[in-house]
Enzyme design. Structure first.
Site, PDB file in Angstrom:
ATOM      1  N   GLU A  13      53.232  37.882  39.974  1.00  0.00           N
ATOM      2  CA  GLU A  13      51.942  38.557  40.158  1.00  0.00           C
ATOM      3  C   GLU A  13      52.195  40.002  40.590  1.00  0.00           C
ATOM      4  OE1 GLU A  13      47.930  37.202  42.253  1.00  0.00           O
ATOM      5  OE2 GLU A  13      49.284  38.134  43.698  1.00  0.00           O
ATOM      6  N   HIS A  60      44.260  40.884  55.776  1.00  0.00           N
ATOM      7  CA  HIS A  60      45.190  39.757  55.622  1.00  0.00           C
ATOM      8  C   HIS A  60      45.688  39.286  56.987  1.00  0.00           C
ATOM      9  CE1 HIS A  60      48.923  37.715  54.238  1.00  0.00           C
ATOM     10  NE2 HIS A  60      48.155  37.395  53.232  1.00  0.00           N
ATOM     11  N   ARG A  97      54.050  44.489  44.589  1.00  0.00           N
ATOM     12  CA  ARG A  97      52.894  45.311  44.950  1.00  0.00           C
ATOM     13  C   ARG A  97      53.237  46.768  44.676  1.00  0.00           C
ATOM     14  NH1 ARG A  97      50.826  42.991  50.422  1.00  0.00           N
ATOM     15  NH2 ARG A  97      49.934  41.302  49.193  1.00  0.00           N
TER      16      ARG A  97
HETATM   17  P1  0O2 Z   1      49.586  36.347  50.044  1.00  0.00           P
HETATM   18  O1  0O2 Z   1      50.042  35.986  51.396  1.00  0.00           O
HETATM   19  O2  0O2 Z   1      49.208  37.791  49.908  1.00  0.00           O
HETATM   20  O3  0O2 Z   1      50.503  35.892  48.964  1.00  0.00           O
HETATM   21  P2  0O2 Z   1      41.123  32.948  43.111  1.00  0.00           P
HETATM   22  O4  0O2 Z   1      41.166  32.705  44.606  1.00  0.00           O
HETATM   23  O5  0O2 Z   1      41.315  31.708  42.305  1.00  0.00           O
HETATM   24  O6  0O2 Z   1      39.991  33.841  42.705  1.00  0.00           O
HETATM   25  P3  0O2 Z   1      43.874  33.581  43.231  1.00  0.00           P
HETATM   26  O7  0O2 Z   1      44.543  32.604  42.342  1.00  0.00           O
HETATM   27  O8  0O2 Z   1      43.971  33.354  44.703  1.00  0.00           O
HETATM   28  O9  0O2 Z   1      42.354  33.799  42.782  1.00  0.00           O
HETATM   29  O10 0O2 Z   1      44.461  34.931  42.832  1.00  0.00           O
HETATM   30  P4  0O2 Z   1      43.944  36.370  43.165  1.00  0.00           P
HETATM   31  O11 0O2 Z   1      42.691  36.367  43.954  1.00  0.00           O
HETATM   32  O12 0O2 Z   1      43.972  37.118  41.885  1.00  0.00           O
HETATM   33  O13 0O2 Z   1      45.102  36.903  44.062  1.00  0.00           O
HETATM   34  C1  0O2 Z   1      45.489  36.297  45.226  1.00  0.00           C
HETATM   35  C2  0O2 Z   1      46.212  37.315  46.055  1.00  0.00           C
HETATM   36  O14 0O2 Z   1      45.454  38.535  46.067  1.00  0.00           O
HETATM   37  C3  0O2 Z   1      46.297  36.884  47.486  1.00  0.00           C
HETATM   38  O15 0O2 Z   1      47.457  36.149  47.657  1.00  0.00           O
HETATM   39  C4  0O2 Z   1      46.297  38.203  48.238  1.00  0.00           C
HETATM   40  O16 0O2 Z   1      47.575  38.783  48.209  1.00  0.00           O
HETATM   41  C5  0O2 Z   1      45.360  39.033  47.395  1.00  0.00           C
HETATM   42  N1  0O2 Z   1      43.970  38.851  47.807  1.00  0.00           N
HETATM   43  C6  0O2 Z   1      42.984  38.282  47.096  1.00  0.00           C
HETATM   44  N2  0O2 Z   1      41.829  38.306  47.773  1.00  0.00           N
HETATM   45  C7  0O2 Z   1      42.074  38.915  48.956  1.00  0.00           C
HETATM   46  C8  0O2 Z   1      41.263  39.256  50.085  1.00  0.00           C
HETATM   47  O17 0O2 Z   1      40.060  39.009  50.152  1.00  0.00           O
HETATM   48  N3  0O2 Z   1      41.892  39.883  51.108  1.00  0.00           N
HETATM   49  C9  0O2 Z   1      43.212  40.197  51.076  1.00  0.00           C
HETATM   50  N4  0O2 Z   1      43.744  40.802  52.137  1.00  0.00           N
HETATM   51  N5  0O2 Z   1      44.005  39.877  50.020  1.00  0.00           N
HETATM   52  C10 0O2 Z   1      43.451  39.247  48.983  1.00  0.00           C
HETATM   53  P5  0O2 Z   1      47.518  34.967  48.700  1.00  0.00           P
HETATM   54  O18 0O2 Z   1      48.325  33.877  48.097  1.00  0.00           O
HETATM   55  O19 0O2 Z   1      46.134  34.616  49.143  1.00  0.00           O
HETATM   56  O20 0O2 Z   1      48.223  35.542  49.918  1.00  0.00           O
END
Ligand code: 0O2
Length: 213
Positions: free
Chosen positions: A143, A159, A81
């Site tokens: 990522e 989150h 990040r």
């Molecule tokens: P953690 O605990 O942070 O690792 P998709 O759902 O298919 O559209 P995908 O594959 O989930 O997409 O990937 P995306 O959306 O590009 O990225 C996922 C990560 O982005 C999440 O990881 C979060 O870190 C962040 N993120 C995405 N959407 C949100 C949101 O609405 N709120 C917050 N706080 N973070 C978000 P993880 O694995 O969910 O969680």
């Protein structure tokens, strides 16, 4: 992937851990180079983490990913990040990463121009990064989330709340989160407007710090 994966998580995760450590050092190097020439650094701070075994298995189950496809189908086992002061800095960081030859960007997701329904904003890259292991080179996916401080503030709070509510927020809380996301967006917009002033202040502080040290 070896059949012993489930019993050998440490060795499965080791290349990802190495990738995160190396990328953090390299990104801090970028920040240092800007500061050396007394120029505004587009990177404020960097964090990195490896997904836990439990979190990998949970994601695999939710998405129906087979255990022998984790490496290919879970993009964020390694996660970096990058926090920036201004939205403009995010684009600068993306440009810098696109120009590097020690990593390869395979996916770009612009959740700034196209914010998520939740209100989430960030710029995401999925990269392939080669790590040198004693058994040879291994390319791992990572990522990279690039955000402003305001975006990070909102995402961190949301989150945390998500753990409690699993995305099923009461209406009042949902509305508040949407309003807070809008406020964070406005803050970023205002900060961009006064960016020149803030950058001058940054130079002033860095000069003053140099005189003290
Ligand atoms: P953690 O605990 O942070 O690792 P998709 O759902 O298919 O559209 P995908 O594959 O989930 O997409 O990937 P995306 O959306 O590009 O990225 C996922 C990560 O982005 C999440 O990881 C979060 O870190 C962040 N993120 C995405 N959407 C949100 C949101 O609405 N709120 C917050 N706080 N973070 C978000 P993880 O694995 O969910 O969680």
């Amino acid at each position: 992937m070896e059949n012993n994966l489930i019993t050998n998580w440490d060795s499965f995760l080791a290349p990802y851990e190495q990738a995160v450590e190396e990328l953090k050092i390299k990104l801090k190097g970028i920040r240092k180079q800007y500061r050396e020439v007394n120029s505004h650094a587009p990177i404020e701070f960097i964090t990195g983490r490896i997904k836990t075994k439990e979190s990998i298995l949970e994601k695999a189950e939710i998405r129906g990913i087979a255990l022998d496809r984790l490496e290919e189908d879970i993009e964020d086992i390694a996660g970096i990040r990058i926090m920036c002061q201004f939205v403009e800095d995010i684009h600068e960081v993306v440009r810098l990463l696109r120009a590097r030859n020690d990593l390869h960007i395979i996916i770009e997701r612009d959740y700034i121009t196209h914010k998520k329904e939740s209100g989430y904003r960030s710029y995401h890259l999925v990269i392939e990064y080669p790590v040198q292991r004693i058994g040879g080179e291994k390319i791992v996916m990572c990522e990279v989330q690039i955000r402003t401080l305001a975006m990070n503030f909102w995402a961190t709070i949301e989150h945390t709340l998500n753990y409690k509510y699993q995305g099923e927020y009461p209406q009042v809380l949902h509305d508040r989160l949407i309003r807070a996301a809008e406020a964070a967006f406005l803050l970023d917009t205002e900060m961009s407007e006064i960016r020149e002033e803030i950058m001058e202040a940054n130079y002033f502080f860095s000069d003053k710090k140099k005189n003290v040290n």
